[in-house]
Design a protein around this motif. Structure first.
Motif, PDB file in Angstrom:
ATOM      1  N   MET A 136     -12.388   4.399 -17.876  1.00 26.25           N
ATOM      2  CA  MET A 136     -11.561   3.420 -17.179  1.00 26.25           C
ATOM      3  C   MET A 136     -10.465   4.164 -16.422  1.00 26.25           C
ATOM      4  O   MET A 136      -9.954   5.187 -16.893  1.00 26.25           O
ATOM      5  N   GLY A 137     -10.099   3.625 -15.273  1.00 28.21           N
ATOM      6  CA  GLY A 137      -9.052   4.286 -14.504  1.00 28.21           C
ATOM      7  C   GLY A 137      -8.557   3.417 -13.362  1.00 28.21           C
ATOM      8  O   GLY A 137      -8.961   2.246 -13.236  1.00 28.21           O
ATOM      9  N   VAL A 138      -7.695   3.995 -12.553  1.00 24.16           N
ATOM     10  CA  VAL A 138      -7.071   3.245 -11.456  1.00 24.16           C
ATOM     11  C   VAL A 138      -7.120   4.073 -10.171  1.00 24.16           C
ATOM     12  O   VAL A 138      -7.068   5.307 -10.212  1.00 24.16           O
ATOM     13  N   PRO A 139      -7.205   3.381  -9.018  1.00 24.13           N
ATOM     14  CA  PRO A 139      -7.064   4.126  -7.764  1.00 24.13           C
ATOM     15  C   PRO A 139      -5.641   4.694  -7.686  1.00 24.13           C
ATOM     16  O   PRO A 139      -4.708   4.085  -8.223  1.00 24.13           O
ATOM     17  N   ASN A 140      -5.484   5.841  -7.037  1.00 17.53           N
ATOM     18  CA  ASN A 140      -4.187   6.526  -7.051  1.00 17.53           C
ATOM     19  C   ASN A 140      -3.032   5.662  -6.550  1.00 17.53           C
ATOM     20  O   ASN A 140      -1.905   5.802  -7.028  1.00 17.53           O
ATOM     21  N   TRP A 141      -3.307   4.747  -5.598  1.00 17.13           N
ATOM     22  CA  TRP A 141      -2.200   3.947  -5.051  1.00 17.13           C
ATOM     23  C   TRP A 141      -1.593   3.017  -6.107  1.00 17.13           C
ATOM     24  O   TRP A 141      -0.439   2.633  -5.995  1.00 17.13           O
ATOM     25  N   VAL A 142      -2.340   2.686  -7.167  1.00 18.15           N
ATOM     26  CA  VAL A 142      -1.790   1.870  -8.256  1.00 18.15           C
ATOM     27  C   VAL A 142      -0.666   2.642  -8.958  1.00 18.15           C
ATOM     28  O   VAL A 142       0.367   2.069  -9.344  1.00 18.15           O
ATOM     29  N   ALA A 219     -10.699  -5.152  -2.666  1.00 17.85           N
ATOM     30  CA  ALA A 219      -9.933  -6.408  -2.711  1.00 17.85           C
ATOM     31  C   ALA A 219      -8.541  -6.172  -3.292  1.00 17.85           C
ATOM     32  O   ALA A 219      -7.540  -6.669  -2.752  1.00 17.85           O
ATOM     33  N   ALA A 220      -8.458  -5.397  -4.379  1.00 15.87           N
ATOM     34  CA  ALA A 220      -7.163  -5.141  -5.010  1.00 15.87           C
ATOM     35  C   ALA A 220      -6.236  -4.394  -4.058  1.00 15.87           C
ATOM     36  O   ALA A 220      -5.039  -4.692  -3.982  1.00 15.87           O
ATOM     37  N   LYS A 221      -6.815  -3.472  -3.310  1.00 14.20           N
ATOM     38  CA  LYS A 221      -6.012  -2.709  -2.359  1.00 14.20           C
ATOM     39  C   LYS A 221      -5.445  -3.637  -1.281  1.00 14.20           C
ATOM     40  O   LYS A 221      -4.264  -3.584  -0.952  1.00 14.20           O
ATOM     41  N   LYS A 222      -6.310  -4.502  -0.792  1.00 11.61           N
ATOM     42  CA  LYS A 222      -5.909  -5.435   0.264  1.00 11.61           C
ATOM     43  C   LYS A 222      -4.813  -6.380  -0.230  1.00 11.61           C
ATOM     44  O   LYS A 222      -3.844  -6.656   0.473  1.00 11.61           O
ATOM     45  N   GLU A 223      -4.974  -6.828  -1.489  1.00 11.86           N
ATOM     46  CA  GLU A 223      -4.009  -7.791  -2.045  1.00 11.86           C
ATOM     47  C   GLU A 223      -2.817  -7.087  -2.672  1.00 11.86           C
ATOM     48  O   GLU A 223      -1.874  -7.760  -3.110  1.00 11.86           O
ATOM     49  N   GLY A 224      -2.849  -5.760  -2.745  1.00 17.54           N
ATOM     50  CA  GLY A 224      -1.739  -5.005  -3.334  1.00 17.54           C
ATOM     51  C   GLY A 224      -1.533  -5.314  -4.808  1.00 17.54           C
ATOM     52  O   GLY A 224      -0.412  -5.285  -5.311  1.00 17.54           O
TER      53      GLY A 224
END
Ligand code: TMO
Length: 337
Positions: A136-142, A219-224
């Motif tokens: 499990m992980g997150v994109p760096n921008w998170v 989608a998460a990136k777009k919605e921040g």
């Protein structure tokens, strides 16, 4: 009587002479046939029975299946790409219904591979060059947007602020982990949450496909908004930047299915190997193909590219395989030696 005896002796000698001539002729013809057979064997493979390669549901695996198919066809073999399922393919390889498992990721597939090996009929055909991680992980921008202060340590998941930032419409106020398809490693992640004491505040949803994971990232990136997904490396996401959560270290036996308990199932995934497995008879029936499989040692660049052609480049798996062979022809030729 005497005369006919002499005749028989003469015939005997004559016959003997003729049979020597005949043997010489047969010997000559036979050596031509053997020479021709040898010549064609250099280009053409030992068995014309198709090599059956399983096709699964993540891009690098499917592209690699097509790379192998195209190389095996270059070698003169017949090939069949067979839709299959990750864990059950090892039993099919053991019995010879399938012939190879070219991407065997330690974290999700070691167990079914070793079980098939234990029953007999499946052999280890060596490891790829790339070390792997599936977790499990997150994109760096998170992390850059500080949506869960303290990441990548798993302890950051304990905070209410973090949980709230990762809640979704379907998560009943809990933070959500988006796992891959259930067949990849079943209850490992729900057991992980229990082992960490986080199952009251976090929940696991299973994605229907790898594409659903990439759609969630976009989608998460777009919605921040925050997102925690199951992902792996090498993958096309390495290029844009993806950070795996740091869980308590893996050890053999920590997972429930390996004899662990709720005291240990919080363990993370291993930084593991990427192996190749084969049906035990493949080295005999399809010698050159087996040899190529053993020498084929894909590194992170190879695997990242295989995924990228499809998941970023929108290519078909077959086109991506041709592109891979063109882009890495020098490596392919080395593996063919
Ligand atoms: C099996 N996988 C590489 C998708 O984790």
């Amino acid at each position: 009587m005497h005369q006919s005896n002499i005749d028989s002796i003469a015939l005997f000698f004559l016959g003997g002479h003729m049979s020597i001539l005949r043997n010489k002729l047969f010997g000559f013809l036979a050596s031509i046939v053997i020479a021709l057979t040898c010549l064609t064997n250099i280009a053409k493979a030992d068995s014309s029975d198709p090599i059956r390669i399983p096709v699964l549901n993540w891009s690098s695996q499917v592209v690699m299946a097509n790379v192998l198919a195209q190389v095996f066809e270059e070698q003169g073999y017949n090939v069949e790409l067979v839709p299959a399922e990750s864990a059950s393919r090892y039993e099919a390889i053991r019995t010879g219904d399938l012939h190879i498992a070219h991407e065997t990721w330690q974290s999700t597939m070691a167990k079914p591979m070793y079980e098939a090996m234990d029953k007999g009929g499946l052999i280890d055909a060596g490891s790829h060059a790339a070390p792997t991680l599936e977790d499990m992980g997150v994109p760096n921008w998170v992390i850059e947007q500080n949506l869960c202060p303290g990441l990548p340590s798993w302890e950051a998941l304990k905070s209410e602020e973090c949980q709230k930032n990762f809640a979704t419409a379907d998560s009943e106020g809990k933070g959500r982990w988006l796992e891959g398809p259930y067949e990849w490693h079943t209850d490992v992640m729900p057991n992980r949450l229990k082992g960490l004491g986080l199952d009251d505040t976090w929940t696991v949803k299973f994605a229907g496909s790898a594409d659903a994971l990439w759609a969630e990232l976009a989608a998460a990136k777009k919605e921040g908004r925050g997102t925690v997904i199951f992902n792996w490396t090498p993958n096309f996401t390495d290029a844009e930047g993806f950070t795996f959560i740091e869980f308590p270290p893996f050890f053999q036996g920590c997972r429930l299915e390996d004899g662990g308990s709720v005291d240990t199932t919080g363990c993370g995934s291993p930084v593991g190997w990427l192996k190749k497995a084969a049906h035990i008879k493949l080295p005999i029936t399809h010698t050159s193909a087996y040899k190529f499989l053993t020498k084929f040692e894909a590194n992170a660049t190879h695997i990242g590219n295989m995924a990228n052609y499809v998941d970023n480049g929108g290519m078909t798996h077959a086109d991506a395989a041709s592109q891979f062979i063109a882009d890495f022809r020098g490596d392919v030729d080395e593996w063919l030696k």
